[in-house]
Design a protein around this motif. Structure first.
Motif, PDB file in Angstrom:
ATOM      1  N   ALA A  28       0.816  -1.219   0.000  1.00  0.00           N
ATOM      2  CA  ALA A  28       0.000   0.000   0.000  1.00  0.00           C
ATOM      3  C   ALA A  28       0.851   1.271   0.000  1.00  0.00           C
ATOM      4  O   ALA A  28       0.488   2.264  -0.625  1.00  0.00           O
ATOM      5  N   VAL A  29       1.980   1.253   0.691  1.00  0.00           N
ATOM      6  CA  VAL A  29       2.842   2.439   0.780  1.00  0.00           C
ATOM      7  C   VAL A  29       4.003   2.271  -0.215  1.00  0.00           C
ATOM      8  O   VAL A  29       4.806   1.352  -0.079  1.00  0.00           O
ATOM      9  N   PRO A  30       4.111   3.156  -1.207  1.00  0.00           N
ATOM     10  CA  PRO A  30       5.150   2.998  -2.236  1.00  0.00           C
ATOM     11  C   PRO A  30       6.580   2.989  -1.688  1.00  0.00           C
ATOM     12  O   PRO A  30       7.429   2.267  -2.189  1.00  0.00           O
ATOM     13  N   ASP A  31       6.849   3.801  -0.663  1.00  0.00           N
ATOM     14  CA  ASP A  31       8.206   3.834  -0.096  1.00  0.00           C
ATOM     15  C   ASP A  31       8.587   2.489   0.523  1.00  0.00           C
ATOM     16  O   ASP A  31       9.743   2.053   0.430  1.00  0.00           O
ATOM     17  N   VAL A  32       7.645   1.826   1.140  1.00  0.00           N
ATOM     18  CA  VAL A  32       7.912   0.513   1.724  1.00  0.00           C
ATOM     19  C   VAL A  32       8.172  -0.497   0.612  1.00  0.00           C
ATOM     20  O   VAL A  32       9.074  -1.334   0.713  1.00  0.00           O
ATOM     21  N   GLY A  33       7.432  -0.394  -0.481  1.00  0.00           N
ATOM     22  CA  GLY A  33       7.649  -1.276  -1.627  1.00  0.00           C
ATOM     23  C   GLY A  33       9.033  -1.103  -2.216  1.00  0.00           C
ATOM     24  O   GLY A  33       9.705  -2.082  -2.561  1.00  0.00           O
ATOM     25  N   ARG A  34       9.499   0.150  -2.326  1.00  0.00           N
ATOM     26  CA  ARG A  34      10.860   0.398  -2.844  1.00  0.00           C
ATOM     27  C   ARG A  34      11.917  -0.135  -1.887  1.00  0.00           C
ATOM     28  O   ARG A  34      12.940  -0.670  -2.312  1.00  0.00           O
ATOM     29  N   ALA A  35      11.683  -0.003  -0.593  1.00  0.00           N
ATOM     30  CA  ALA A  35      12.642  -0.526   0.394  1.00  0.00           C
ATOM     31  C   ALA A  35      12.740  -2.046   0.293  1.00  0.00           C
ATOM     32  O   ALA A  35      13.844  -2.606   0.323  1.00  0.00           O
ATOM     33  N   ALA A  72      12.064  -3.771  -2.354  1.00  0.00           N
ATOM     34  CA  ALA A  72      12.710  -4.057  -3.641  1.00  0.00           C
ATOM     35  C   ALA A  72      14.226  -3.901  -3.535  1.00  0.00           C
ATOM     36  O   ALA A  72      14.981  -4.676  -4.135  1.00  0.00           O
ATOM     37  N   MET A  73      14.674  -2.929  -2.758  1.00  0.00           N
ATOM     38  CA  MET A  73      16.120  -2.756  -2.564  1.00  0.00           C
ATOM     39  C   MET A  73      16.718  -3.943  -1.821  1.00  0.00           C
ATOM     40  O   MET A  73      17.822  -4.391  -2.138  1.00  0.00           O
ATOM     41  N   LEU A  74      15.984  -4.460  -0.840  1.00  0.00           N
ATOM     42  CA  LEU A  74      16.463  -5.646  -0.126  1.00  0.00           C
ATOM     43  C   LEU A  74      16.568  -6.850  -1.066  1.00  0.00           C
ATOM     44  O   LEU A  74      17.542  -7.609  -1.013  1.00  0.00           O
ATOM     45  N   VAL A  75      15.586  -7.005  -1.918  1.00  0.00           N
ATOM     46  CA  VAL A  75      15.635  -8.097  -2.889  1.00  0.00           C
ATOM     47  C   VAL A  75      16.791  -7.871  -3.872  1.00  0.00           C
ATOM     48  O   VAL A  75      17.477  -8.815  -4.273  1.00  0.00           O
ATOM     49  N   GLY A  76      17.042  -6.614  -4.227  1.00  0.00           N
ATOM     50  CA  GLY A  76      18.179  -6.292  -5.090  1.00  0.00           C
ATOM     51  C   GLY A  76      19.506  -6.654  -4.441  1.00  0.00           C
ATOM     52  O   GLY A  76      20.426  -7.144  -5.098  1.00  0.00           O
ATOM     53  N   LEU A  77      19.608  -6.434  -3.130  1.00  0.00           N
ATOM     54  CA  LEU A  77      20.819  -6.843  -2.403  1.00  0.00           C
ATOM     55  C   LEU A  77      20.985  -8.357  -2.427  1.00  0.00           C
ATOM     56  O   LEU A  77      22.102  -8.868  -2.572  1.00  0.00           O
ATOM     57  N   LEU A  78      19.877  -9.075  -2.272  1.00  0.00           N
ATOM     58  CA  LEU A  78      19.945 -10.532  -2.392  1.00  0.00           C
ATOM     59  C   LEU A  78      20.386 -10.931  -3.794  1.00  0.00           C
ATOM     60  O   LEU A  78      21.102 -11.918  -3.972  1.00  0.00           O
ATOM     61  N   GLY A  79      19.973 -10.156  -4.789  1.00  0.00           N
ATOM     62  CA  GLY A  79      20.428 -10.396  -6.164  1.00  0.00           C
ATOM     63  C   GLY A  79      21.931 -10.205  -6.297  1.00  0.00           C
ATOM     64  O   GLY A  79      22.597 -10.932  -7.038  1.00  0.00           O
ATOM     65  N   CYS A  80      22.487  -9.237  -5.559  1.00  0.00           N
ATOM     66  CA  CYS A  80      23.946  -9.035  -5.570  1.00  0.00           C
ATOM     67  C   CYS A  80      24.658 -10.257  -5.004  1.00  0.00           C
ATOM     68  O   CYS A  80      25.669 -10.708  -5.560  1.00  0.00           O
ATOM     69  N   VAL A  81      24.125 -10.778  -3.908  1.00  0.00           N
ATOM     70  CA  VAL A  81      24.722 -11.973  -3.311  1.00  0.00           C
ATOM     71  C   VAL A  81      24.607 -13.148  -4.276  1.00  0.00           C
ATOM     72  O   VAL A  81      25.564 -13.907  -4.472  1.00  0.00           O
ATOM     73  N   LEU A  82      23.444 -13.302  -4.898  1.00  0.00           N
ATOM     74  CA  LEU A  82      23.237 -14.370  -5.868  1.00  0.00           C
ATOM     75  C   LEU A  82      24.209 -14.245  -7.043  1.00  0.00           C
ATOM     76  O   LEU A  82      24.791 -15.237  -7.488  1.00  0.00           O
ATOM     77  N   SER A  83      24.425 -13.033  -7.524  1.00  0.00           N
ATOM     78  CA  SER A  83      25.366 -12.856  -8.634  1.00  0.00           C
ATOM     79  C   SER A  83      26.795 -13.193  -8.194  1.00  0.00           C
ATOM     80  O   SER A  83      27.578 -13.738  -8.980  1.00  0.00           O
TER      81      SER A  83
END
Length: 132
Positions: free
Chosen positions: A34-41, A43-54
């Motif tokens: 519901a809150v866009p800022d929380v969604g972006r946060a 998404a950033m955490l998932v992006g960090l997991l993507g860094c670890v995966l890479s």
């Protein structure tokens, strides 16, 4: 030496995987949170997991090229280190006072003989010279 092809491939893999996971997560969370800022946060955490995966992917694809070679150290250096340790603490203690688990660990690491010989050297009776 760095293999430039592997480095370039690792950079591309890292960018694609981490940015891809971030963008996919941003779309998913934008639609579900519901809150866009929380969604972006999130998404950033998932992006960090993507860094670890890479990083894991690159580690599997490009193994290290270095060879680590252990060499024997100089006994004089070891003696100097033991003397410095004894000088800082006053004594290194007696090897007989150690628990059996510690002795077993020291033997496994190849340190028992070093400490035992130093301990024997320090506890050996010193010859006294008397004048006539």
């Amino acid at each position: 030496m760095v293999d430039r092809r592997h480095l370039a491939a690792a950079v591309v893999i890292g960018a694609v995987v981490s940015l891809g996971t971030f963008l996919i997560a941003a779309r998913i969370f934008a639609a579900t949170v519901a809150v866009p800022d929380v969604g972006r946060a999130y998404a950033m955490l998932v992006g960090l997991l993507g860094c670890v995966l890479s990083g894991v992917i690159c580690a599997k694809l490009f193994p290290p090229k270095r060879e680590v070679v252990e060499s024997a150290s100089d006994p004089a250096w070891r003696l100097a280190a033991m003397q410095q340790l004894a000088g800082e603490t006053g004594t290194i203690g007696r090897i007989e006072d150690l628990p059996p688990q510690v002795i077993a660990e020291m033997k496994e690491l190849g340190l028992y003989e070093l400490f035992a010989s130093y301990d024997a050297e320090q506890n050996r009776p010193q010859a006294t010279v008397t004048g006539a």
